[in-house]
Design an enzyme around this catalytic site. Structure first.
Site, PDB file in Angstrom:
ATOM      1  N   ASP A 126       0.818  -1.221   0.000  1.00  0.00           N
ATOM      2  CA  ASP A 126       0.000   0.000   0.000  1.00  0.00           C
ATOM      3  C   ASP A 126       0.849   1.267   0.000  1.00  0.00           C
ATOM      4  O   ASP A 126       0.458   2.280   0.580  1.00  0.00           O
ATOM      5  CB  ASP A 126      -0.959   0.037   1.219  1.00  0.00           C
ATOM      6  CG  ASP A 126      -1.735  -1.241   1.355  1.00  0.00           C
ATOM      7  OD1 ASP A 126      -2.238  -1.717   0.328  1.00  0.00           O
ATOM      8  OD2 ASP A 126      -1.835  -1.767   2.481  1.00  0.00           O
TER       9      ASP A 126
ATOM     10  N   LYS B  25       1.911   2.358  -5.069  1.00  0.00           N
ATOM     11  CA  LYS B  25       2.578   1.890  -6.298  1.00  0.00           C
ATOM     12  C   LYS B  25       1.785   2.228  -7.546  1.00  0.00           C
ATOM     13  O   LYS B  25       2.362   2.469  -8.592  1.00  0.00           O
ATOM     14  CB  LYS B  25       2.790   0.356  -6.232  1.00  0.00           C
ATOM     15  CG  LYS B  25       3.821  -0.074  -5.202  1.00  0.00           C
ATOM     16  CD  LYS B  25       4.081  -1.555  -5.248  1.00  0.00           C
ATOM     17  CE  LYS B  25       3.027  -2.389  -4.582  1.00  0.00           C
ATOM     18  NZ  LYS B  25       2.895  -2.229  -3.135  1.00  0.00           N
TER      19      LYS B  25
ATOM     20  N   GLY C 198      -3.992  -4.456  -4.631  1.00  0.00           N
ATOM     21  CA  GLY C 198      -4.966  -3.424  -4.980  1.00  0.00           C
ATOM     22  C   GLY C 198      -4.229  -2.206  -5.479  1.00  0.00           C
ATOM     23  O   GLY C 198      -3.580  -1.523  -4.703  1.00  0.00           O
ATOM     24  N   HIS C 199      -4.262  -1.989  -6.782  1.00  0.00           N
ATOM     25  CA  HIS C 199      -3.564  -0.839  -7.346  1.00  0.00           C
ATOM     26  C   HIS C 199      -4.586   0.142  -7.915  1.00  0.00           C
ATOM     27  O   HIS C 199      -5.391  -0.228  -8.762  1.00  0.00           O
ATOM     28  CB  HIS C 199      -2.584  -1.294  -8.439  1.00  0.00           C
ATOM     29  CG  HIS C 199      -1.438  -2.087  -7.900  1.00  0.00           C
ATOM     30  ND1 HIS C 199      -0.509  -2.717  -8.678  1.00  0.00           N
ATOM     31  CD2 HIS C 199      -1.075  -2.345  -6.621  1.00  0.00           C
ATOM     32  CE1 HIS C 199       0.371  -3.322  -7.904  1.00  0.00           C
ATOM     33  NE2 HIS C 199       0.043  -3.117  -6.660  1.00  0.00           N
TER      34      HIS C 199
ATOM     35  N   GLN D 123       2.171  -6.067  -3.173  1.00  0.00           N
ATOM     36  CA  GLN D 123       2.481  -6.097  -1.741  1.00  0.00           C
ATOM     37  C   GLN D 123       3.803  -5.352  -1.478  1.00  0.00           C
ATOM     38  O   GLN D 123       4.167  -4.490  -2.245  1.00  0.00           O
ATOM     39  CB  GLN D 123       2.516  -7.532  -1.189  1.00  0.00           C
ATOM     40  CG  GLN D 123       1.161  -8.223  -1.148  1.00  0.00           C
ATOM     41  CD  GLN D 123       0.790  -8.906  -2.446  1.00  0.00           C
ATOM     42  OE1 GLN D 123       1.611  -9.583  -3.039  1.00  0.00           O
ATOM     43  NE2 GLN D 123      -0.429  -8.720  -2.892  1.00  0.00           N
TER      44      GLN D 123
HETATM   45  P1  IMP Z   1      -2.661 -12.782   1.792  1.00  0.00           P
HETATM   46  O1  IMP Z   1      -1.703 -12.251   0.796  1.00  0.00           O
HETATM   47  O2  IMP Z   1      -4.091 -12.542   1.436  1.00  0.00           O
HETATM   48  O3  IMP Z   1      -2.374 -14.220   2.143  1.00  0.00           O
HETATM   49  O4  IMP Z   1      -2.441 -11.965   3.161  1.00  0.00           O
HETATM   50  C1  IMP Z   1      -1.249 -12.096   3.937  1.00  0.00           C
HETATM   51  C2  IMP Z   1      -0.823 -10.768   4.507  1.00  0.00           C
HETATM   52  O5  IMP Z   1      -0.419  -9.893   3.456  1.00  0.00           O
HETATM   53  C3  IMP Z   1      -1.904 -10.024   5.296  1.00  0.00           C
HETATM   54  O6  IMP Z   1      -1.304  -9.310   6.350  1.00  0.00           O
HETATM   55  C4  IMP Z   1      -2.452  -9.043   4.267  1.00  0.00           C
HETATM   56  O7  IMP Z   1      -3.033  -7.916   4.872  1.00  0.00           O
HETATM   57  C5  IMP Z   1      -1.175  -8.689   3.533  1.00  0.00           C
HETATM   58  N1  IMP Z   1      -1.424  -8.238   2.153  1.00  0.00           N
HETATM   59  C6  IMP Z   1      -1.728  -8.984   1.077  1.00  0.00           C
HETATM   60  N2  IMP Z   1      -1.868  -8.229  -0.023  1.00  0.00           N
HETATM   61  C7  IMP Z   1      -1.634  -6.959   0.377  1.00  0.00           C
HETATM   62  C8  IMP Z   1      -1.591  -5.709  -0.319  1.00  0.00           C
HETATM   63  O8  IMP Z   1      -1.789  -5.610  -1.544  1.00  0.00           O
HETATM   64  N3  IMP Z   1      -1.295  -4.622   0.435  1.00  0.00           N
HETATM   65  C9  IMP Z   1      -1.028  -4.707   1.768  1.00  0.00           C
HETATM   66  N4  IMP Z   1      -1.043  -5.847   2.447  1.00  0.00           N
HETATM   67  C10 IMP Z   1      -1.337  -6.961   1.762  1.00  0.00           C
END
Ligand code: IMP
Length: 429
Positions: free
Chosen positions: A13, A16, A40-41, A223
Site C-alpha cells: 500500500d 505503487k 490493490g492498485h 504487496q
Molecule cells: P494474503 O496475501 O491474502 O495471504 O495476506 C497475507 C498478509 O499480506 C496479510 O497481512 C495481508 O493484509 C497482507 N497483504 C496482502 N496483499 C496486500 C496488499 O496488496 N497490500 C497490503 N497488504 C497486503
C-alpha cells in the site's frame, strides 16, 4: 536501456499504482510476477479511477500486459476484473494480455480454506485478504496445483483434480468441512476454460523475444518487501517472494534482464493485518495519519495501522531488493505536524540494533529508537518541484535518504500524476 522493477519497500500500500502507471506509459511491456488478486492498485487517469487487483497496470493504457508464472490466478477474478474494466470503456483483447501457461490456479476450495483459517483461533490468524493466495501457493510447492495449461487438456485434468482432492478432502474432513465433488469441479473448470485459454502463452519465450527486440519491460511488484515469505515478518507475510529478485523467477527472464529497481515507500509507515509493527502509533497520531492519508485497504476496505517512518526497515528492504532509487509518496499527509519522528534503530534486551531481528518473538519486543525532526506548517500537497517544498520538508526527505542509504528518485505529493517531483527517470538510468 534499463528494464525497471517496481517493488514496495514497506508492508504494501505504498502508492505503487500512480508510479507504476506513470512508468507503464513509457514501457512497452508490463509484467506481474507474484501475488494474485490480493493486490490493490488504484490508477486515476483523466479523472477516471481504475482499481486493479490481478491485471498488470499496463492494460489500462493498452500496453502488452503479462501475468507471469509467479502469480496465482483466480480465473473467475480475472474475468470479473476484465468485465469491470470493460464497463469503464477499457477492452482488453487477448493480444494485449498474455498469461503464463504454467501459472497455478486459485480455486474456490483455496478461498474456503483461507477463510476457515482466518475465522479460527487467533493463533492461526494472519489477517489475510481471504483470496485463497496462501493455500494456492501451498498446492504449487506441494506439486498438486492445477495450472492454466491443464484447462487445455481435459483428459489429464480429471486425474489432476483427483490428486488435488485426495489432499484437500482429507483436510476438509478433518476440519468438518464438506468434501469437494471432483466431477463438479471438473465441469466448472471445463466451462471456464474457453474464456481464459485465449490469453495463455509461453510467457518466458515472449519476454525473451521482447527483450532481444530492445523493448522496455516494467515489472510490477505487488504487496511489499516486508511481506516477503522469506525476508518479511514471518509468519505475518503473504505467501510469495515480494523482493525484486522474484521478477526473474516469476516471469522466466534471467536476473540480468533487470536494470533498475525502484522501491516505493510512504513518508510514514502503514500495515494491514496482524504482525509486528515497531513504530505503530495506536493513538491520536496514528488516527491523524490514517485520516489524512485515507488509509483504508483497496481490496478489503480494512483500516490500515499507521505509524512513523521506520528507516531501519526501509534500509533493510533497500538492501534485500537491491533498490537503486526510492519513490517517496504521501509526503503531504505529514503537513501540519509540529514534529515528526523517524525510527533510526531498535532497543532489544538492553542492546541497540540496526536491523529487524528475524524471530517473531524478538520482532515483537524490539523498541524503536526515534530521532525527532521539526515538521512544517506549509502545504506540500500538489508540489511539482523542489522549489515548491518548505525547507523543513526537504530536510526530512534528505534525512530519510541518508538513513536508508538510497536516493529519492521521485517524490509524489498527491494522487494526481502531475503532482510528482522527478529527480531521475528509472528507465533512463
Ligand atoms: P494474503 O496475501 O491474502 O495471504 O495476506 C497475507 C498478509 O499480506 C496479510 O497481512 C495481508 O493484509 C497482507 N497483504 C496482502 N496483499 C496486500 C496488499 O496488496 N497490500 C497490503 N497488504 C497486503
Amino acid at each position: 536501456m534499463a528494464n525497471v522493477v517496481v517493488v514496495g519497500a514497506q508492508w504494501g500500500d505504498e502508492g505503487k499504482g500512480k508510479i507504476v502507471d506513470w512508468l507503464s506509459e513509457q514501457a512497452d511491456v508490463v509484467v506481474r510476477f507474484q501475488g494474485g488478486h490480493n493486490a490493490g492498485h488504484t490508477l486515476v487517469i483523466d479523472g477516471i479511477t481504475y482499481k486493479l487487483s490481478l491485471l498488470p497496470s499496463g492494460v489500462v493504457r493498452s500496453k502488452l500486459s503479462v501475468i507471469g508464472n509467479g502469480v496465482v490466478l483466480d480465473p473467475r477474478a480475472l474475468l470479473d476484473e476484465l468485465g469491470r474494466l470493460e464497463a469503464l470503456g477499457v477492452k482488453v483483447p487477448p493480444e494485449n494480455l498474455r498469461i503464463a501457461e504454467n501459472t497455478c490456479l486459485i480455486l474456490p476450495l483455496h478461498q474456503e480454506l483461507d477463510a476457515m483459517r482466518e475465522s479460527g483461533a487467533s493463533s492461526t490468524r494472519i489477517g489475510t485478504t481471504k483470496r485463497g493466495i496462501g493455500p494456492a501457493y501451498e498446492d504449487k510447492v506441494g506439486r498438486r496445483a492445477i495450472r492454466l495449461m491443464d484447462l487445455a487438456d481435459p483428459a489429464s485434468l480429471e486425474h489432476k483434480i483427483e490428486r488435488l482432492l485426495s489432499h484437500h478432502n482429507a483436510l476438509r474432513r478433518g476440519h468438518g468441512m464438506p468434501e469437494v465433488d471432483g466431477k463438479a469441479l471438473y465441469a466448472d473448470l471445463c466451462a471456464i476454460a474457453p474464456k481464459v485459454l485465449p490469453y495463455m502463452d509461453s510467457v518466458w519465450l515472449l519476454l525473451d523475444r521482447k527483450r532481444r527486440e530492445g523493448k522496455r519491460i516494467l515489472f510490477e511488484g505487488a504487496q511489499g518487501s516486508l511481506l516477503d515469505i522469506d525476508h518479511g515478518t514471518y509468519p505475518y507475510v503473504t505467501s510469495s517472494n515480494t523482493v525484486s529478485a522474484q521478477a526473474a523467477t516469476g516471469s522466466g527472464l534471467g536476473p540480468s534482464a533487470i536494470g533498475y529497481v525502484l522501491g516505493i515507500c510512504k513518508a510514514y509507515t502503514t500495515r494491514v493485518g496482524e504482525g509486528p509493527f515497531p513504530t505503530e502509533q495506536n493513538n491520536e497520531t496514528g488516527k491523524r495519519i490514517g485520516e489524512r492519508g485515507r488509509e483504508f485497504g483497496t481490496v478489503t476496505g480494512r483500516p490500515r495501522r499507521c505509524g512513523w517512518f521506520d528507516a531501519v526497515l526501509v534500509r533493510q528492504t533497500v538492501r534485500l531488493s537491491g533498490i537503486d532509487g526510492l519513490a517517496l509518496t504521501k509526503l503531504d499527509v505529514l503537513d501540519g505536524f509540529d514534529e515528526l519522528k523517524v525510527c533510526v534503530g531498535y532497543r532489544l534486551d538492553g542492546r541497540e540494533i540496526e536491523y529487524l531481528p528475524a524471530s517473531e518473538h524478538a520482532q515483537a519486543k524490539a523498541e524503536p529508537i526515534y530521532e525527532t525532526i521539526a515538521g512544517w506548517s506549509e502545504v506540500t500537497a500538489g508540489a511539482r518541484s523542489w522549489a515548491d517544498l518548505p525547507a523543513q520538508a526537504i530536510k526530512y526527505v534528505r534525512r530519510i535518504e541518508e538513513l536508508v542509504g538510497c536516493p529519492v528518485a521521485l517524490l509524489s505529493t498527491s494522487p494526481e500524476r502531475e503532482d510528482t517531483i522527478l529527480m531521475r527517470n528509472p528507465f533512463e538510468s
